[in-house]
Structure formats: C-alpha cells, structure tokens
Design a protein around this motif. Structure first.
Motif: not given
Length: 183
Positions: A120-134, A140-149
């Motif tokens: 259901d429009r994952p590229r838009k609605k997945g942004q919240l999850i991406e932000q959470q992982f960021r 924890l000072q990890m290096n967020f490299k990329a998101v693949l949706i």
C-alpha cells in the motif's frame, strides 16, 4: 566483512527476504530468520536494580549481530510499521544495553541497510520505518547506509517490482566493492 541479514517476516515466501537476498546475491552472509527463534517480548527493567535474564534465543542472536560489520534488516510493512518479530528483537536491545558489556561500543560504526516491502504505497508509507531506523542508528552511532523499498503484497510478488530489484542489485554491487576495499 561479515554480513548478517535479519529477516522479520512471518511468511514462508517472504517478499522482504527475497528482495534482501537479491541484494546479497554472490556475497557471503548469515541469515537470522526471526520466526525460527524463540523471542520473548521485552519487560522493561531499565530502572530496577537487576535485569532478570530471559530463557530464549535472544542472547544467541545478539552475539551474531555483534560480530557483524554490516547488518541488513528486512521486514514487511505491517500496519505502517516494522513486523512484530523485528520490533520485539530491537526492543530487546534495551536489555543488551544493561546486560551485555560493550554492547553500545560493539554496535558503533556498523553499516546498516534497511529492506522494506509493502503493498500500500510502501515508498511513502515506509518513510516512518526508515526514520525509526535512522534514529536507532543515530542513538547507537551506527552508519545508516541505505533503504531499499519494494512494492508487493502476495507471496513473491516482489519479482514484479523491477525498480526495487534493480536497486537491490546496485546496493549489492556497492556492498561487494566496499568489502573488497576492506579485505
């Protein structure tokens, strides 16, 4: 370079797992398929004198994560968030912060990739999850490299999302180049 793939789908023919494995094609990795482990939900003891140990598979899983240089989180988008399996696993990191000596230092600098698939429009609605992982990575000072949706609903329907498959291949090539440089 050790890569750990953490998959959070409850489905056998998982779109998110398929997309992540497409990204990792030709690379050695260890898969931690959360549905195959026993994980108890978090009981918050952060402000107690002691944090009781829980008898489940979490300690074994987090040891694998701590040995990795690269972590790939692959989860379906369920109700506009990560899967419950993935959330339970990450919630347990609070326990590790208290009980696992060197946990914060061990997570610092790890490369993190996020793979999401929804229908259901994952590229838009997945942004919240991406932000959470960021935010998790920042904490924890990890290096967020990329998101693949990717966009898919039915089992293995992800095979029809050519844009996601192409980006998966590109990210995989980049991972391989990065690994070759560190070898």
């Amino acid at each position: 370079m050790k890569i750990v793939l953490i998959t959070g789908s409850s489905r056998q023919a998982s779109n998110s797992t398929y997309l992540a494995k497409t990204m990792l094609a030709g690379l050695p990795f260890t898969e931690l398929e959360l549905k195959t482990f026993t994980l108890q939900p978090i009981v918050d003891h952060r402000h107690d004198r002691e944090w009781p140990r829980v008898a489940d598979d979490y300690p074994r899983l987090i040891k694998q994560v701590l040995t990795a240089q690269v972590i790939i989180f692959a989860t379906p988008i369920y109700w506009y968030g990560m899967s419950g399996l993935m959330k339970t696993f990450i919630d347990r990191w609070s326990e590790s912060l208290k009980l696992v000596q060197g946990f914060r230092e061990g997570m610092k600098g790890k490369q993190v990739y996020l793979v999401l698939v929804g229908g259901d429009r994952p590229r838009k609605k997945g942004q919240l999850i991406e932000q959470q992982f960021r935010y998790i990575c920042e904490f924890l000072q990890m290096n967020f490299k990329a998101v693949l949706i990717g966009e898919a609903n039915r089992p293995l329907e992800i095979k029809n999302d050519q844009a996601a498959l192409q980006l998966a291949a590109q990210l995989g090539h980049q991972l391989k180049r990065d690994g070759d440089q560190h070898a």
